[in-house]
Design a protein around this motif. Structure first.
Motif, PDB file in Angstrom:
ATOM      1  N   TYR A  69      -2.396  14.696  39.676  1.00  0.00           N
ATOM      2  CA  TYR A  69      -3.133  14.414  40.906  1.00  0.00           C
ATOM      3  C   TYR A  69      -3.708  15.708  41.479  1.00  0.00           C
ATOM      4  CZ  TYR A  69      -3.893  12.735  45.713  1.00  0.00           C
ATOM      5  OH  TYR A  69      -4.434  12.410  46.936  1.00  0.00           O
ATOM      6  N   GLY A  70      -2.924  16.776  41.476  1.00  0.00           N
ATOM      7  CA  GLY A  70      -3.397  18.070  41.963  1.00  0.00           C
ATOM      8  C   GLY A  70      -4.554  18.601  41.135  1.00  0.00           C
ATOM      9  N   LYS A  71      -4.532  18.329  39.837  1.00  0.00           N
ATOM     10  CA  LYS A  71      -5.607  18.797  38.953  1.00  0.00           C
ATOM     11  C   LYS A  71      -6.932  18.121  39.263  1.00  0.00           C
ATOM     12  CE  LYS A  71      -2.514  20.084  35.210  1.00  0.00           C
ATOM     13  NZ  LYS A  71      -1.995  19.731  33.882  1.00  0.00           N
ATOM     14  N   THR A  72      -6.902  16.975  39.956  1.00  0.00           N
ATOM     15  CA  THR A  72      -8.162  16.330  40.325  1.00  0.00           C
ATOM     16  C   THR A  72      -8.925  17.166  41.358  1.00  0.00           C
ATOM     17  OG1 THR A  72      -7.192  14.967  42.109  1.00  0.00           O
ATOM     18  CG2 THR A  72      -7.226  14.026  39.862  1.00  0.00           C
ATOM     19  N   LEU A  73      -8.273  18.151  41.960  1.00  0.00           N
ATOM     20  CA  LEU A  73      -8.935  19.047  42.904  1.00  0.00           C
ATOM     21  C   LEU A  73      -9.715  20.167  42.215  1.00  0.00           C
ATOM     22  CD1 LEU A  73      -6.207  19.426  45.644  1.00  0.00           C
ATOM     23  CD2 LEU A  73      -8.423  18.300  45.870  1.00  0.00           C
ATOM     24  N   ILE A  74      -9.504  20.382  40.932  1.00  0.00           N
ATOM     25  CA  ILE A  74     -10.170  21.488  40.229  1.00  0.00           C
ATOM     26  C   ILE A  74     -11.691  21.381  40.322  1.00  0.00           C
ATOM     27  CG2 ILE A  74     -10.530  22.582  37.975  1.00  0.00           C
ATOM     28  CD1 ILE A  74      -7.533  22.015  37.402  1.00  0.00           C
ATOM     29  N   PRO A  75     -12.315  20.233  40.056  1.00  0.00           N
ATOM     30  CA  PRO A  75     -13.782  20.169  40.195  1.00  0.00           C
ATOM     31  C   PRO A  75     -14.241  20.455  41.631  1.00  0.00           C
ATOM     32  CG  PRO A  75     -12.975  18.246  39.005  1.00  0.00           C
ATOM     33  CD  PRO A  75     -11.781  18.978  39.519  1.00  0.00           C
ATOM     34  N   VAL A  76     -13.455  20.055  42.609  1.00  0.00           N
ATOM     35  CA  VAL A  76     -13.798  20.324  44.003  1.00  0.00           C
ATOM     36  C   VAL A  76     -13.755  21.832  44.257  1.00  0.00           C
ATOM     37  CG1 VAL A  76     -13.099  19.948  46.403  1.00  0.00           C
ATOM     38  CG2 VAL A  76     -12.899  18.079  44.731  1.00  0.00           C
ATOM     39  N   MET A  77     -12.705  22.491  43.759  1.00  0.00           N
ATOM     40  CA  MET A  77     -12.581  23.942  43.919  1.00  0.00           C
ATOM     41  C   MET A  77     -13.743  24.653  43.222  1.00  0.00           C
ATOM     42  SD  MET A  77      -9.651  24.406  45.594  1.00  0.00           S
ATOM     43  CE  MET A  77      -9.004  25.993  45.222  1.00  0.00           C
ATOM     44  N   GLU A  78     -14.089  24.211  42.023  1.00  0.00           N
ATOM     45  CA  GLU A  78     -15.197  24.835  41.290  1.00  0.00           C
ATOM     46  C   GLU A  78     -16.514  24.670  42.049  1.00  0.00           C
ATOM     47  OE1 GLU A  78     -14.778  22.940  37.482  1.00  0.00           O
ATOM     48  OE2 GLU A  78     -13.394  24.477  36.766  1.00  0.00           O
ATOM     49  N   ALA A  79     -16.716  23.506  42.657  1.00  0.00           N
ATOM     50  CA  ALA A  79     -17.927  23.285  43.448  1.00  0.00           C
ATOM     51  C   ALA A  79     -17.954  24.213  44.664  1.00  0.00           C
ATOM     52  CB  ALA A  79     -18.013  21.825  43.885  1.00  0.00           C
ATOM     53  N   LEU A  80     -16.810  24.428  45.299  1.00  0.00           N
ATOM     54  CA  LEU A  80     -16.739  25.356  46.430  1.00  0.00           C
ATOM     55  C   LEU A  80     -17.040  26.783  45.998  1.00  0.00           C
ATOM     56  CD1 LEU A  80     -13.644  24.036  48.393  1.00  0.00           C
ATOM     57  CD2 LEU A  80     -16.007  24.099  49.186  1.00  0.00           C
ATOM     58  N   TYR A  81     -16.510  27.201  44.847  1.00  0.00           N
ATOM     59  CA  TYR A  81     -16.780  28.552  44.335  1.00  0.00           C
ATOM     60  C   TYR A  81     -18.276  28.723  44.082  1.00  0.00           C
ATOM     61  CZ  TYR A  81     -11.748  28.441  43.265  1.00  0.00           C
ATOM     62  OH  TYR A  81     -10.392  28.307  43.329  1.00  0.00           O
ATOM     63  N   ALA A  82     -18.891  27.713  43.455  1.00  0.00           N
ATOM     64  CA  ALA A  82     -20.323  27.790  43.147  1.00  0.00           C
ATOM     65  C   ALA A  82     -21.145  27.852  44.435  1.00  0.00           C
ATOM     66  CB  ALA A  82     -20.743  26.586  42.298  1.00  0.00           C
TER      67      ALA A  82
END
Length: 90
Positions: free
Chosen positions: A60-73
């Motif tokens: 479930y926590g790993k589902t945040l990875i794309p969100v984090m990547e979008a924030l970094y971008a």
């Protein structure tokens, strides 16, 4: 920041704390417990002579990875590094 620290691999408490300095042990412990309660992070205990505890992202926590990547971008586009700003002035 804890989620960011755990994206690559599970980490022990001391490793997380070192990457988040300055943070108190109390505050980090509270944050990790909250993330566990929200089922984003899981705690692994390996008993032995020395108690070994590590933390990792749950599925479930790993589902945040794309969100984090979008924030970094977004941050890279909207807040260029100081090196980029210095080159623009020359």
């Amino acid at each position: 920041m804890i989620i960011h620290a755990l994206i690559e691999q599970p980490m022990r408490f001391g490793g997380i704390k070192a990457g988040m300095a300055p943070i108190s042990q109390k505050v980090l412990t509270e944050q990790l417990r909250e993330l566990e309660r929200d089922q984003l992070v899981e705690r692994h205990v390996i008993e032995g002579k020395i108690l070994n505890v590590s933390y990792s992202l749950t599925d479930y926590g790993k589902t945040l990875i794309p969100v984090m990547e979008a924030l970094y971008a977004w941050g890279a586009l909207n807040f260029p590094s100081s090196d980029d700003r210095n080159h623009d002035r020359t």
